[in-house]
Write a protein that holds these residues in place. Structure first.
Motif, mmCIF file in Angstrom:
data_model
loop_
_atom_site.group_PDB
_atom_site.id
_atom_site.type_symbol
_atom_site.label_atom_id
_atom_site.label_comp_id
_atom_site.label_asym_id
_atom_site.label_seq_id
_atom_site.Cartn_x
_atom_site.Cartn_y
_atom_site.Cartn_z
ATOM 1 N N MET A 52 10.016 -15.375 -10.684
ATOM 2 C CA MET A 52 10.354 -16.261 -11.795
ATOM 3 C C MET A 52 9.122 -16.750 -12.547
ATOM 4 O O MET A 52 9.228 -17.165 -13.701
ATOM 5 C CB MET A 52 11.154 -17.464 -11.277
ATOM 6 C CG MET A 52 12.470 -17.099 -10.627
ATOM 7 S SD MET A 52 13.293 -18.521 -9.881
ATOM 8 C CE MET A 52 14.014 -19.296 -11.310
ATOM 9 N N PHE A 53 7.952 -16.705 -11.929
ATOM 10 C CA PHE A 53 6.761 -17.332 -12.495
ATOM 11 C C PHE A 53 6.396 -16.797 -13.873
ATOM 12 O O PHE A 53 5.889 -17.536 -14.715
ATOM 13 C CB PHE A 53 5.565 -17.202 -11.546
ATOM 14 C CG PHE A 53 5.738 -17.908 -10.223
ATOM 15 C CD1 PHE A 53 6.725 -18.860 -10.025
ATOM 16 C CD2 PHE A 53 4.900 -17.619 -9.163
ATOM 17 C CE1 PHE A 53 6.878 -19.512 -8.809
ATOM 18 C CE2 PHE A 53 5.034 -18.263 -7.934
ATOM 19 C CZ PHE A 53 6.039 -19.205 -7.754
ATOM 20 N N GLN A 54 6.649 -15.532 -14.124
ATOM 21 C CA GLN A 54 6.291 -14.940 -15.417
ATOM 22 C C GLN A 54 7.049 -15.576 -16.585
ATOM 23 O O GLN A 54 6.617 -15.504 -17.727
ATOM 24 C CB GLN A 54 6.564 -13.436 -15.387
ATOM 25 C CG GLN A 54 8.049 -13.105 -15.222
ATOM 26 C CD GLN A 54 8.310 -11.627 -15.142
ATOM 27 O OE1 GLN A 54 7.480 -10.838 -15.547
ATOM 28 N NE2 GLN A 54 9.467 -11.254 -14.614
ATOM 29 N N THR A 55 8.175 -16.238 -16.293
ATOM 30 C CA THR A 55 8.976 -16.845 -17.366
ATOM 31 C C THR A 55 8.579 -18.293 -17.648
ATOM 32 O O THR A 55 9.120 -18.910 -18.564
ATOM 33 C CB THR A 55 10.477 -16.814 -17.004
ATOM 34 O OG1 THR A 55 10.708 -17.637 -15.852
ATOM 35 C CG2 THR A 55 10.942 -15.398 -16.728
ATOM 36 N N PHE A 56 7.643 -18.818 -16.876
ATOM 37 C CA PHE A 56 7.257 -20.222 -17.022
ATOM 38 C C PHE A 56 6.271 -20.390 -18.175
ATOM 39 O O PHE A 56 5.091 -20.587 -17.980
ATOM 40 C CB PHE A 56 6.659 -20.776 -15.718
ATOM 41 C CG PHE A 56 7.616 -20.817 -14.556
ATOM 42 C CD1 PHE A 56 8.959 -20.521 -14.697
ATOM 43 C CD2 PHE A 56 7.168 -21.171 -13.303
ATOM 44 C CE1 PHE A 56 9.830 -20.561 -13.611
ATOM 45 C CE2 PHE A 56 8.028 -21.221 -12.219
ATOM 46 C CZ PHE A 56 9.356 -20.906 -12.375
ATOM 47 N N LYS A 57 6.805 -20.328 -19.383
ATOM 48 C CA LYS A 57 6.015 -20.546 -20.596
ATOM 49 C C LYS A 57 6.794 -21.511 -21.484
ATOM 50 O O LYS A 57 8.013 -21.487 -21.507
ATOM 51 C CB LYS A 57 5.796 -19.225 -21.334
ATOM 52 C CG LYS A 57 4.968 -18.211 -20.565
ATOM 53 C CD LYS A 57 4.888 -16.892 -21.329
ATOM 54 C CE LYS A 57 4.106 -15.866 -20.575
ATOM 55 N NZ LYS A 57 4.844 -15.198 -19.510
ATOM 56 N N GLY A 58 6.080 -22.332 -22.211
ATOM 57 C CA GLY A 58 6.747 -23.268 -23.116
ATOM 58 C C GLY A 58 7.463 -24.365 -22.351
ATOM 59 O O GLY A 58 7.105 -24.715 -21.229
ATOM 60 N N ASN A 59 8.492 -24.904 -22.968
ATOM 61 C CA ASN A 59 9.273 -25.998 -22.411
ATOM 62 C C ASN A 59 10.218 -25.454 -21.338
ATOM 63 O O ASN A 59 10.956 -24.507 -21.593
ATOM 64 C CB ASN A 59 10.061 -26.647 -23.558
ATOM 65 C CG ASN A 59 10.771 -27.900 -23.144
ATOM 66 O OD1 ASN A 59 10.867 -28.224 -21.971
ATOM 67 N ND2 ASN A 59 11.288 -28.612 -24.138
ATOM 68 N N SER A 60 10.216 -26.037 -20.151
ATOM 69 C CA SER A 60 11.091 -25.568 -19.073
ATOM 70 C C SER A 60 11.930 -26.704 -18.510
ATOM 71 O O SER A 60 11.439 -27.803 -18.291
ATOM 72 C CB SER A 60 10.273 -24.956 -17.937
ATOM 73 O OG SER A 60 9.655 -23.769 -18.345
ATOM 74 N N ALA A 61 13.181 -26.382 -18.269
ATOM 75 C CA ALA A 61 14.094 -27.325 -17.614
ATOM 76 C C ALA A 61 14.614 -26.674 -16.351
ATOM 77 O O ALA A 61 15.158 -25.568 -16.379
ATOM 78 C CB ALA A 61 15.243 -27.670 -18.543
ATOM 79 N N LEU A 62 14.441 -27.345 -15.250
ATOM 80 C CA LEU A 62 14.925 -26.873 -13.959
ATOM 81 C C LEU A 62 16.372 -27.343 -13.799
ATOM 82 O O LEU A 62 16.682 -28.507 -14.025
ATOM 83 C CB LEU A 62 14.054 -27.454 -12.841
ATOM 84 C CG LEU A 62 14.438 -27.132 -11.414
ATOM 85 C CD1 LEU A 62 14.314 -25.636 -11.143
ATOM 86 C CD2 LEU A 62 13.547 -27.918 -10.454
ATOM 87 N N MET A 63 17.244 -26.416 -13.428
ATOM 88 C CA MET A 63 18.661 -26.738 -13.234
ATOM 89 C C MET A 63 19.049 -26.309 -11.819
ATOM 90 O O MET A 63 18.862 -25.159 -11.450
ATOM 91 C CB MET A 63 19.525 -26.004 -14.268
ATOM 92 C CG MET A 63 19.161 -26.330 -15.701
ATOM 93 S SD MET A 63 20.034 -25.289 -16.894
ATOM 94 C CE MET A 63 21.680 -25.935 -16.756
ATOM 95 N N VAL A 64 19.590 -27.246 -11.047
ATOM 96 C CA VAL A 64 20.001 -26.963 -9.679
ATOM 97 C C VAL A 64 21.481 -27.325 -9.551
ATOM 98 O O VAL A 64 21.907 -28.390 -9.993
ATOM 99 C CB VAL A 64 19.157 -27.775 -8.667
ATOM 100 C CG1 VAL A 64 19.625 -27.523 -7.252
ATOM 101 C CG2 VAL A 64 17.681 -27.444 -8.816
ATOM 102 N N SER A 65 22.245 -26.409 -8.950
ATOM 103 C CA SER A 65 23.686 -26.592 -8.862
ATOM 104 C C SER A 65 24.218 -26.060 -7.541
ATOM 105 O O SER A 65 23.561 -25.272 -6.868
ATOM 106 C CB SER A 65 24.359 -25.848 -10.022
ATOM 107 O OG SER A 65 25.755 -25.892 -9.922
ATOM 108 N N GLU A 66 25.412 -26.479 -7.188
ATOM 109 C CA GLU A 66 26.111 -25.936 -6.021
ATOM 110 C C GLU A 66 26.947 -24.724 -6.425
ATOM 111 O O GLU A 66 27.251 -23.880 -5.611
ATOM 112 C CB GLU A 66 27.027 -27.002 -5.409
ATOM 113 C CG GLU A 66 26.297 -28.182 -4.813
ATOM 114 C CD GLU A 66 25.499 -27.815 -3.581
ATOM 115 O OE1 GLU A 66 25.995 -27.039 -2.765
ATOM 116 O OE2 GLU A 66 24.367 -28.298 -3.455
ATOM 117 N N THR A 67 27.341 -24.671 -7.692
ATOM 118 C CA THR A 67 28.193 -23.606 -8.202
ATOM 119 C C THR A 67 27.334 -22.533 -8.848
ATOM 120 O O THR A 67 26.546 -22.820 -9.750
ATOM 121 C CB THR A 67 29.184 -24.160 -9.236
ATOM 122 O OG1 THR A 67 29.855 -25.277 -8.666
ATOM 123 C CG2 THR A 67 30.200 -23.121 -9.644
ATOM 124 N N ALA A 68 27.495 -21.299 -8.420
ATOM 125 C CA ALA A 68 26.644 -20.201 -8.874
ATOM 126 C C ALA A 68 26.674 -19.997 -10.379
ATOM 127 O O ALA A 68 25.645 -19.786 -11.012
ATOM 128 C CB ALA A 68 27.042 -18.904 -8.169
#
Length: 194
Positions: free
Chosen positions: A73-89
Motif C-alpha cells: 500500500m505504501f506506493q499510494t501514500f501521496k497527497g491527502n490520505s484518509a484511513l478508513m477502518v471497518s468491520e464490513t468488507a
C-alpha cells in the motif's frame, strides 16, 4: 509537529489498525469542509472509522503492526490520505461509491481486506461488490431454508388435498323429519296435581 506529537499520532494509528481486518486508504483532497464533514457523518452512521493522516506517520504505524505486511500500500501514500477502518468488507467501498454519485472524490488509493491488497481506484467496484459476512450468512440461511419450505409447502398441499378428497367421498347425511321430531321437545305445560 514535535517528536512527541508524532509518537502519539503513530500510536493512535496503530490502535486503529490493531486487529483490523478491513483497511482502506482514500484520497479526500478536493472536498471542502462541509463535504468532508458529511462524508465523516455518513461513515460514522455505517460504523466506519475515518482518520485523516500524514502519509509518513501512516507508513510508520503500518510498519510496526505485526502479522500484516502493508508495504504493497505504501506506493499510494501521496497527497491527502484518509484511513478508513471497518468491520464490513464492502462498507467503505459502498460509502465512497455512494458519495461519488454527487462528487468526484473521494478516490480509493488502496485497501486491505480478507488478506488481499487492492491498489488503485479501479478496484472500487470490485470491492463494493464483495459480499459482507452478514450478506453471506443471509444467503446461506436462505439456501438452507428453501428446501425445507418446499417440503412444508408440499406437505400442506398434500393434507389439503386429502381433506378435500375425504369431504367429496363422505356421503351427505340429511336429517329426516322423524329423526328431527324427538329432538324437539314439547313446550305445552301439563297440569300439575294440587
Amino acid at each position: 509537529m514535535t517528536k512527541d506529537q508524532k509518537v502519539v499520532a503513530i500510536q493512535e494509528i496503530k490502535d486503529l489498525l490493531q486487529d483490523a481486518k478491513v483497511v482502506y486508504v482514500a484520497d479526500l483532497d478536493g472536498l471542502n469542509a462541509a463535504k468532508s464533514s458529511e462524508f465523516r457523518r455518513q461513515a460514522f452512521k455505517q460504523n466506519i472509522k475515518v482518520k485523516v493522516v500524514k502519509n509518513t506517520l501512516l507508513q510508520k504505524a503500518m510498519e510496526q503492526i505485526e502479522g500484516v505486511d502493508y508495504s504493497e500500500m505504501f506506493q499510494t501514500f501521496k497527497g491527502n490520505s484518509a484511513l478508513m477502518v471497518s468491520e464490513t468488507a464492502n462498507g467503505p467501498a459502498k460509502l465512497i461509491q455512494g458519495f461519488r454519485k454527487k462528487e468526484d472524490k473521494p478516490a480509493l488509493k488502496s485497501a486491505y481486506l480478507q488478506e488481499t491488497f487492492y491498489v488503485g481506484d479501479e478496484n472500487l467496484t470490485a470491492l463494493a461488490n464483495i459480499k459482507s459476512r452478514e450478506e453471506m450468512i443471509g444467503e446461506i440461511i436462505g439456501l438452507l431454508q428453501s428446501p425445507i419450505q418446499r417440503v412444508v409447502s408440499a406437505l400442506q398441499n398434500k393434507s389439503e388435498t386429502v381433506e378435500a378428497k375425504a369431504e367429496e367421498a363422505a356421503p351427505a347425511v340429511e336429517e329426516t323429519p322423524a329423526e328431527a321430531a324427538p329432538a324437539a321437545e314439547s313446550t305445552e305445560e301439563t297440569p300439575s296435581a294440587e
